[in-house]
Write a protein that holds these residues in place. Sequence first.
Motif, PDB file in Angstrom:
ATOM      1  N   ARG A 159       0.849  -1.192   0.000  1.00  9.94           N
ATOM      2  CA  ARG A 159       0.000   0.000   0.000  1.00  9.94           C
ATOM      3  C   ARG A 159       0.888   1.247   0.000  1.00  9.94           C
ATOM      4  O   ARG A 159       2.022   1.217   0.476  1.00  9.94           O
ATOM      5  CB  ARG A 159      -0.904   0.005   1.234  1.00  9.94           C
ATOM      6  N   THR A 160       0.335   2.348  -0.485  1.00 16.19           N
ATOM      7  CA  THR A 160       1.146   3.570  -0.591  1.00 16.19           C
ATOM      8  C   THR A 160       1.695   4.007   0.760  1.00 16.19           C
ATOM      9  O   THR A 160       2.807   4.519   0.843  1.00 16.19           O
ATOM     10  CB  THR A 160       0.326   4.723  -1.209  1.00 16.19           C
ATOM     11  N   ALA A 161       0.897   3.763   1.815  1.00 17.09           N
ATOM     12  CA  ALA A 161       1.354   4.188   3.149  1.00 17.09           C
ATOM     13  C   ALA A 161       2.663   3.494   3.535  1.00 17.09           C
ATOM     14  O   ALA A 161       3.462   4.032   4.300  1.00 17.09           O
ATOM     15  CB  ALA A 161       0.271   3.897   4.184  1.00 17.09           C
ATOM     16  N   GLU A 162       2.876   2.297   2.992  1.00 15.79           N
ATOM     17  CA  GLU A 162       4.082   1.529   3.329  1.00 15.79           C
ATOM     18  C   GLU A 162       5.321   2.048   2.605  1.00 15.79           C
ATOM     19  O   GLU A 162       6.431   1.698   2.956  1.00 15.79           O
ATOM     20  CB  GLU A 162       3.895   0.053   2.932  1.00 15.79           C
ATOM     21  N   VAL A 163       5.074   2.813   1.544  1.00 12.58           N
ATOM     22  CA  VAL A 163       6.224   3.298   0.762  1.00 12.58           C
ATOM     23  C   VAL A 163       6.178   4.822   0.662  1.00 12.58           C
ATOM     24  O   VAL A 163       6.586   5.418  -0.335  1.00 12.58           O
ATOM     25  CB  VAL A 163       6.258   2.657  -0.656  1.00 12.58           C
ATOM     26  N   ALA A 164       5.672   5.442   1.721  1.00  8.12           N
ATOM     27  CA  ALA A 164       5.455   6.896   1.723  1.00  8.12           C
ATOM     28  C   ALA A 164       6.745   7.657   1.430  1.00  8.12           C
ATOM     29  O   ALA A 164       6.725   8.717   0.797  1.00  8.12           O
ATOM     30  CB  ALA A 164       4.870   7.336   3.061  1.00  8.12           C
ATOM     31  N   ASP A 165       7.878   7.087   1.879  1.00  9.43           N
ATOM     32  CA  ASP A 165       9.163   7.780   1.672  1.00  9.43           C
ATOM     33  C   ASP A 165       9.504   7.957   0.194  1.00  9.43           C
ATOM     34  O   ASP A 165      10.323   8.796  -0.166  1.00  9.43           O
ATOM     35  CB  ASP A 165      10.284   7.023   2.399  1.00  9.43           C
ATOM     36  N   LEU A 166       8.877   7.208  -0.677  1.00  6.98           N
ATOM     37  CA  LEU A 166       9.161   7.354  -2.113  1.00  6.98           C
ATOM     38  C   LEU A 166       8.460   8.572  -2.720  1.00  6.98           C
ATOM     39  O   LEU A 166       8.734   8.952  -3.855  1.00  6.98           O
ATOM     40  CB  LEU A 166       8.728   6.108  -2.888  1.00  6.98           C
ATOM     41  N   LYS A 167       7.510   9.128  -1.966  1.00  6.85           N
ATOM     42  CA  LYS A 167       6.783  10.332  -2.401  1.00  6.85           C
ATOM     43  C   LYS A 167       6.200  10.169  -3.818  1.00  6.85           C
ATOM     44  O   LYS A 167       6.418  11.007  -4.706  1.00  6.85           O
ATOM     45  CB  LYS A 167       7.688  11.559  -2.361  1.00  6.85           C
ATOM     46  N   LEU A 168       5.488   9.107  -3.996  1.00  7.73           N
ATOM     47  CA  LEU A 168       4.894   8.823  -5.311  1.00  7.73           C
ATOM     48  C   LEU A 168       3.629   9.661  -5.509  1.00  7.73           C
ATOM     49  O   LEU A 168       2.970  10.043  -4.536  1.00  7.73           O
ATOM     50  CB  LEU A 168       4.550   7.332  -5.398  1.00  7.73           C
ATOM     51  N   PRO A 169       3.281   9.952  -6.765  1.00  9.34           N
ATOM     52  CA  PRO A 169       2.064  10.724  -7.031  1.00  9.34           C
ATOM     53  C   PRO A 169       0.828   9.837  -6.894  1.00  9.34           C
ATOM     54  O   PRO A 169       0.361   9.253  -7.868  1.00  9.34           O
ATOM     55  CB  PRO A 169       2.252  11.179  -8.478  1.00  9.34           C
ATOM     56  N   THR A 170       0.309   9.750  -5.691  1.00 11.39           N
ATOM     57  CA  THR A 170      -0.751   8.777  -5.438  1.00 11.39           C
ATOM     58  C   THR A 170      -2.119   9.415  -5.200  1.00 11.39           C
ATOM     59  O   THR A 170      -3.101   8.712  -4.978  1.00 11.39           O
ATOM     60  CB  THR A 170      -0.401   7.931  -4.191  1.00 11.39           C
ATOM     61  N   ALA A 171      -2.155  10.738  -5.272  1.00 11.33           N
ATOM     62  CA  ALA A 171      -3.408  11.424  -4.920  1.00 11.33           C
ATOM     63  C   ALA A 171      -4.553  11.038  -5.857  1.00 11.33           C
ATOM     64  O   ALA A 171      -5.700  10.929  -5.442  1.00 11.33           O
ATOM     65  CB  ALA A 171      -3.183  12.937  -4.958  1.00 11.33           C
ATOM     66  N   THR A 172      -4.251  10.813  -7.123  1.00 13.24           N
ATOM     67  CA  THR A 172      -5.328  10.545  -8.081  1.00 13.24           C
ATOM     68  C   THR A 172      -5.799   9.093  -8.064  1.00 13.24           C
ATOM     69  O   THR A 172      -6.698   8.724  -8.812  1.00 13.24           O
ATOM     70  CB  THR A 172      -4.848  10.845  -9.520  1.00 13.24           C
ATOM     71  N   LEU A 173      -5.178   8.279  -7.227  1.00 12.85           N
ATOM     72  CA  LEU A 173      -5.511   6.852  -7.291  1.00 12.85           C
ATOM     73  C   LEU A 173      -6.839   6.520  -6.630  1.00 12.85           C
ATOM     74  O   LEU A 173      -7.426   5.475  -6.906  1.00 12.85           O
ATOM     75  CB  LEU A 173      -4.399   6.016  -6.636  1.00 12.85           C
TER      76      LEU A 173
END
Length: 669
Positions: A72-86
């Motif tokens: 899940r994105t929360a697990e890889v938050a440090d990567l700062k991926l563009p996840t807002a639109t998901l």
Amino acid sequence: LFARIVLIAGLLSAGAAPALAEDGYDLWMRYPATTIAPDSVSVRGDTPMLRVAAAEVRRALPAQAGAIVLARTAEVADLKLPTATLGDEGYLIRAVRLNGRPVTLVTGNTDRGVLYGAFALIRQRATGAAGDLTSAPRVKLRVLNHWDNLDGVVERGYAGRSLWDWWTLPDYKDPRYVDYARANASLGINGTVLNNVNAKAESLSPRYIAKAAALADIFRPYGIRVYLSARFSAPIELGGLKTADPLDPQVAAWWRAKADEIYRAIPDFGGFLVKANSEGQPGPRDYHRTHADGANMLAAAVAPHDGIVMWRAFVYADTDPDDRAKQAYTEFKPLDGRFAKNVIVQVKNGAIDFQPREPFHPLFGAMPKTPLMMEFQITKEYLGFATHLAYLGPLFAETLASDTFAKGAGSTVAKVVDGSLEGHTLTGIAGVANIGDDRDWTGSTFNQANWYAFGRMAWDPSLSAETVAREWAAQTFAPAAVAPAVAMMMGSREAVVDYTGALGLAHVMATGHHYGPGPWVSDLKRPEWNPVYYHKADKRGIGFDRTKSGSNAVAQYAPPVAAKFADPATTPPGELLWFHHVAWDRRMPSGRTLWADLVGHYDAGVAYVVGMRTRWDTVKPVVDAERWQKTASFLAVQQREAQWWRDASLAYWMSVNGLPLPAGVAPPP
Ligand code: GCW
């Protein structure tokens, strides 16, 4: 015995992985024999959904797939991926470095996003695509409607009997239920209505709730919610009440208690689908109440549990005998704004009934205050059942791309359905399933493409039919068969239109079973049951006048659309006879007469089928024998029956118009 030993030895030497089924059981999930080492796939977190996602990737990807991480994105938050639109179902696939190691990351804000991402990765690799990928569904409810009866018969089903073995449920859980869930999850389908809209009250009895709950438990890790079709008179039949009047407090209380009972067994139950006051089904109008009264009463029962009601607009009664196509609009349009928040009105793609071609339903765009969901028919009730090859991607795409002009140009049906036109958040697409217990699930290999296309286009209504066909074929056949298969598919629906009745003809099929031609039928009890009512062919011409001089159904469309359809010169030729009674000798854009054009279409339809057979012959060396032969046999049937449609129809039209066949066309034998 010797032969058997050799066979077994052969199987053993082929490695541990099972051989691909030649019977089509694997659908588009024909995974390679040697798969990825299990430890190349790692998962952060441990939930049933993440587990099935990882299991699928391990099962699907070839040995050289490289390291894959699901999180899940929360697990890889440090990567700062563009996840807002998901949102809560979308996914992102990216090549990243984790702990210094290059990996393919599959992520989403939720487990469900990860699940869909896992399937997207599998699809991407299987179709030879590569690179980063981000996607989120544009439609919230992507739902199959099973018209499955409790006795195992599937209404309008051509792929065997119902998958649901009600007799052995809930105790026995057929492993096939899991494969059904995998197939749907691979497309992003997130709901299934288990029973026929022509519903029996018994499907809501405690026994059947327990059976539905067992299926819901199996489907849950795959993100699929269960819904049930509800019979409106159930309070009488099951509850012993005297009435099912939606405004009667006892009736409302009965439904509330019933909903509570269902949610105790199925905490994430989706809600009800209802066919009311149509083709003899009970409904609120039996009590002089409106569809909104009926829907809202049920909606109140499921609202405390976040459930919804999908209320069908397919109302077919003898109330508007001058033009059946007007009924749904007449009954529903005045109710716009009167439905509860958790009601969505489910509208068929066209105003009659899943014909090979229909103009888009006039309700799309006409009820801005009401969420409307699309109902497509994946099962080919009017397109040759399972035997004829007809890829429905173009039909879905054509409807979704139709412009309602509800808010000016560009107000497509897709924008109504995805909610963007009016800002609705409750959105949906339903498909009447073509699935049964046949080994290949859908009665034919190419019918699998229609299930596939429905799911993919429900996720993203802007996908082109060809893109989807290519994707499906790449996962279904060897590379050398892909282009021929796609070429066959792309014109196949138009071919059915051509040989069953082009230029806007509709409802010209045989009575009851709806297979084969019947334009001559005129003796059925109700006028609108008869094909002659729809084509109105006479010595002068053919077609249904739906303009002012006729039923004026064109007035149900927004003014620019109505104006276009009101004039034969601006009506698209493919819809001409739907809206106009046209002289046989009218000059068409082709320069030929209407009659010559019509005959040309019948011939073109037959010729297309002949062409599909030739193409299919070329792929024989690269398609396994069983799937190749079944398709080849069906294509032979299709050719024979396309000729039957053409010849029987032409013989009938000629008996009406007294015209000879245009030059260059062979007379029917
Ligand atoms: O298309 C017609 C079918 C019926 C079906 C009905 C409906 C479930 O012939 O079999 O009933 O439409 O959509 O309700």
